[in-house]
Write an enzyme that holds these catalytic residues in place. Structure first.
Site, PDB file in Angstrom:
ATOM      1  N   ASP A 176      12.897  -8.852  -5.491  1.00  0.00           N
ATOM      2  CA  ASP A 176      11.481  -9.102  -5.309  1.00  0.00           C
ATOM      3  C   ASP A 176      11.330 -10.336  -4.416  1.00  0.00           C
ATOM      4  OD1 ASP A 176       8.733  -8.622  -7.135  1.00  0.00           O
ATOM      5  OD2 ASP A 176       9.009 -10.658  -6.387  1.00  0.00           O
ATOM      6  N   ASN A 184       1.064 -13.663   1.628  1.00  0.00           N
ATOM      7  CA  ASN A 184       0.022 -12.742   2.069  1.00  0.00           C
ATOM      8  C   ASN A 184      -1.327 -13.439   2.204  1.00  0.00           C
ATOM      9  OD1 ASN A 184       0.189 -10.105   2.837  1.00  0.00           O
ATOM     10  ND2 ASN A 184       0.376  -9.287   0.781  1.00  0.00           N
ATOM     11  N   HIS A 189      -2.504 -10.180   5.903  1.00  0.00           N
ATOM     12  CA  HIS A 189      -1.803  -8.939   5.535  1.00  0.00           C
ATOM     13  C   HIS A 189      -0.920  -8.407   6.658  1.00  0.00           C
ATOM     14  CE1 HIS A 189      -3.374  -8.294   1.534  1.00  0.00           C
ATOM     15  NE2 HIS A 189      -4.527  -8.799   1.976  1.00  0.00           N
ATOM     16  N   ASP A 193       2.840  -7.507   5.978  1.00  0.00           N
ATOM     17  CA  ASP A 193       3.475  -6.221   6.284  1.00  0.00           C
ATOM     18  C   ASP A 193       4.738  -6.422   7.116  1.00  0.00           C
ATOM     19  OD1 ASP A 193       1.531  -4.923   4.903  1.00  0.00           O
ATOM     20  OD2 ASP A 193       0.530  -4.029   6.649  1.00  0.00           O
ATOM     21  N   GLU A 220       6.041  -5.783  -3.301  1.00  0.00           N
ATOM     22  CA  GLU A 220       7.130  -6.515  -2.635  1.00  0.00           C
ATOM     23  C   GLU A 220       8.435  -6.356  -3.396  1.00  0.00           C
ATOM     24  OE1 GLU A 220       4.580  -7.742  -4.299  1.00  0.00           O
ATOM     25  OE2 GLU A 220       4.964  -9.730  -5.140  1.00  0.00           O
TER      26      GLU A 220
END
Ligand SMILES: [Mg+2]
Length: 302
Positions: A176, A184, A189, A193, A220
């Site tokens: 993770d 973020n 975003h 990404d 994630e």
């Protein structure tokens, strides 16, 4: 179906002259394999290298008739999705109904017109190509391009069974991205990404063996299933993952553990036995990931 290959048609008929006529007509556009018995047809269909994209199947054959061949094809997950067209002299409505109920796509009554057979084959092959494409897209994570959770679930299930059968160890790593939410929130975003894609690629590239697989588990979170791997092997890969992500040096000013993006990882390994389930196994790995988070992140626990 493999890319660039012409679709493969399997013609099954106990009368060689019938095969010849169909094979000649189809050979201009397709690769063609033939079988003169149901048994041979099932063997060819079961092997990945000779698995056809469509089967033209005679009904009346000695030993095993076409209905039985179709039933067995539909029963086997490996051959379940191959479209079957019956080609037969039996023209009763009930025969046709039986064939379609067994899962056949279509039913062609002899004597047939070759142009019609070709047109029907073409329709069904085109449909098969589309279905294959959709199927593969449904198993890939749209953002990162690596397998998605559905594909992971299927892979874990089959790896579990195989490990039981062969008495080999199996390992999982859950990982993770640390402090991804602040990443973020602060970078946006689009950057989030990009980070997910970069991390996914690095994790994927650090797998060494063809049967190892890493999937995006959600958000994630990523998970690897590693056949024939013990705890030590899993720990080594988890450590490699942490090092590989740190080496990307993706700036992360909002992380409390480093100035760049890092991951935490939890692993579990066992010899699958009856009484345990893949789900419990996954929970073990998840618990270890949780522990890695608790102990300060950017580390491996198992
Ligand atoms: Mg026959």
């Amino acid at each position: 179906m493999k890319n660039n290959d012409r679709p493969l048609i399997l013609i099954v008929d106990d009368t060689p002259t019938n095969i010849q006529i169909l094979a000649e007509a189809l050979r201009t556009e397709y690769r063609v394999k033939v079988a003169t018995s149901g048994k041979t047809a099932l063997e060819l269909a079961d092997k990945p290298e000779s698995r056809p994209d469509l089967i033209l199947l005679d009904v009346m054959m000695p030993e095993m008739d076409g209905y039985e061949v179709c039933r067995r094809l539909k029963e086997n997950p490996a051959t379940h999705d191959i479209p079957v067209i019956f080609v037969t002299a039996k023209s009763d409505v009930t025969d046709e109904e039986q064939g379609l109920r067994l899962g056949a796509m279509d039913y062609i009554v002899k004597p047939f017109h070759l142009a019609i057979v070709k047109a029907r084959v073409e329709n069904h092959v085109n449909l098969k190509i589309k279905t294959d494409l959709l199927e593969s897209l449904a198993l890939i994570d749209g953002l990162t391009g690596i397998p998605n959770r559905r594909r992971f679930d299927e892979t874990l299930e089959s790896a579990w069974k195989r490990a039981q059968r062969e008495s080999t160890p199996l390992a999982l790593i859950m990982t993770d991205i640390d402090y991804f939410k602040p990443y973020n929130d602060n970078y946006g975003h689009g950057a989030g990404d990009h980070c997910l894609k970069t991390v996914a690629k690095a994790l994927h590239n650090s797998l060494a063996r063809p049967n190892d697989m890493v999937a995006r588990y959600g958000g994630e979170e990523f998970v690897a299933v590693l056949p024939d791997t013990d705890a030590e092997g899993a720990r080594q890969l988890a450590e490699r993952w942490c090092a590989a992500i740190a080496a990307l040096k993706l700036p992360h000013r909002f992380s409390a553990v480093a100035d760049h993006v890092t991951v935490s990882a939890g692993y579990a390994a066992l010899d699958p036995v009856h009484g345990q389930s893949p789900k419990e196994f996954l929970e073990m790995a998840d618990k270890m990931l949780y522990r890695a988070k608790e102990q300060g992140r950017n580390r491996v626990c198992g």
